[in-house]
Write an enzyme that holds these catalytic residues in place. Sequence first.
Site, PDB file in Angstrom:
ATOM      1  N   HIS A  57      40.346  89.235  49.827  1.00  0.00           N
ATOM      2  CA  HIS A  57      41.110  90.050  48.876  1.00  0.00           C
ATOM      3  C   HIS A  57      41.883  91.091  49.671  1.00  0.00           C
ATOM      4  O   HIS A  57      41.292  91.792  50.498  1.00  0.00           O
ATOM      5  CB  HIS A  57      40.180  90.840  47.937  1.00  0.00           C
ATOM      6  CG  HIS A  57      39.658  90.076  46.790  1.00  0.00           C
ATOM      7  ND1 HIS A  57      40.376  89.901  45.638  1.00  0.00           N
ATOM      8  CD2 HIS A  57      38.482  89.460  46.600  1.00  0.00           C
ATOM      9  CE1 HIS A  57      39.654  89.205  44.787  1.00  0.00           C
ATOM     10  NE2 HIS A  57      38.497  88.918  45.354  1.00  0.00           N
ATOM     11  N   TYR A  91      38.377  97.057  41.877  1.00  0.00           N
ATOM     12  CA  TYR A  91      37.957  95.666  41.708  1.00  0.00           C
ATOM     13  C   TYR A  91      37.760  94.998  43.067  1.00  0.00           C
ATOM     14  O   TYR A  91      36.752  94.330  43.305  1.00  0.00           O
ATOM     15  CB  TYR A  91      38.997  94.899  40.889  1.00  0.00           C
ATOM     16  CG  TYR A  91      38.765  93.416  40.858  1.00  0.00           C
ATOM     17  CD1 TYR A  91      37.800  92.868  40.018  1.00  0.00           C
ATOM     18  CD2 TYR A  91      39.500  92.562  41.661  1.00  0.00           C
ATOM     19  CE1 TYR A  91      37.580  91.494  39.988  1.00  0.00           C
ATOM     20  CE2 TYR A  91      39.288  91.199  41.648  1.00  0.00           C
ATOM     21  CZ  TYR A  91      38.331  90.669  40.809  1.00  0.00           C
ATOM     22  OH  TYR A  91      38.110  89.324  40.792  1.00  0.00           O
ATOM     23  N   GLN A 125      33.985  93.727  44.565  1.00  0.00           N
ATOM     24  CA  GLN A 125      33.924  92.292  44.309  1.00  0.00           C
ATOM     25  C   GLN A 125      32.592  91.683  44.729  1.00  0.00           C
ATOM     26  O   GLN A 125      32.040  90.855  44.029  1.00  0.00           O
ATOM     27  CB  GLN A 125      35.076  91.585  45.025  1.00  0.00           C
ATOM     28  CG  GLN A 125      35.168  90.115  44.707  1.00  0.00           C
ATOM     29  CD  GLN A 125      35.415  89.857  43.235  1.00  0.00           C
ATOM     30  OE1 GLN A 125      36.171  90.562  42.609  1.00  0.00           O
ATOM     31  NE2 GLN A 125      34.775  88.865  42.687  1.00  0.00           N
TER      32      GLN A 125
END
Length: 137
Positions: free
Chosen positions: A57, A119, A123
């Site tokens: 990410h 987020y 995660q």
Amino acid sequence: MSHTRWDCKYHIVFIPKQRKKVIYGALRKHLGEIFRELAKQQECQAVEGHLMIDYVHICLSMPPKHSISNVVGFIKGKSAISITRQFGGRQRNFTGEVFWARRYFVSTVGLDEEMVRAYIRNQEKEDDRYDQMKLGL
């Protein structure tokens, strides 16, 4: 670009080929540094990032003059070459084409940047929580 003000951020997710669980240990430490350096080479900044065992990410801030597909392709390609040279034992004439899968996910980050960054940061906890829920079945 000297007369332009911009705030373009993208949430990017990509995976190793065949979703192999290979992002751990020394490789994990190496990748964060490489991603930041490669982003800088493209006039971008890795605002937030998290490396899971089988995916990456990144929240990337980049100027509007660059194409997101070119920047992601550059980061994935050059990082694969670096990974192969440092961890694969090959030093020359290797393209790194066997590490990252071709596909990736990208989403623009608007005014909810803080939510996206949180987020990305959390995660791993969410995945653990989800796994615990599946065990309860």
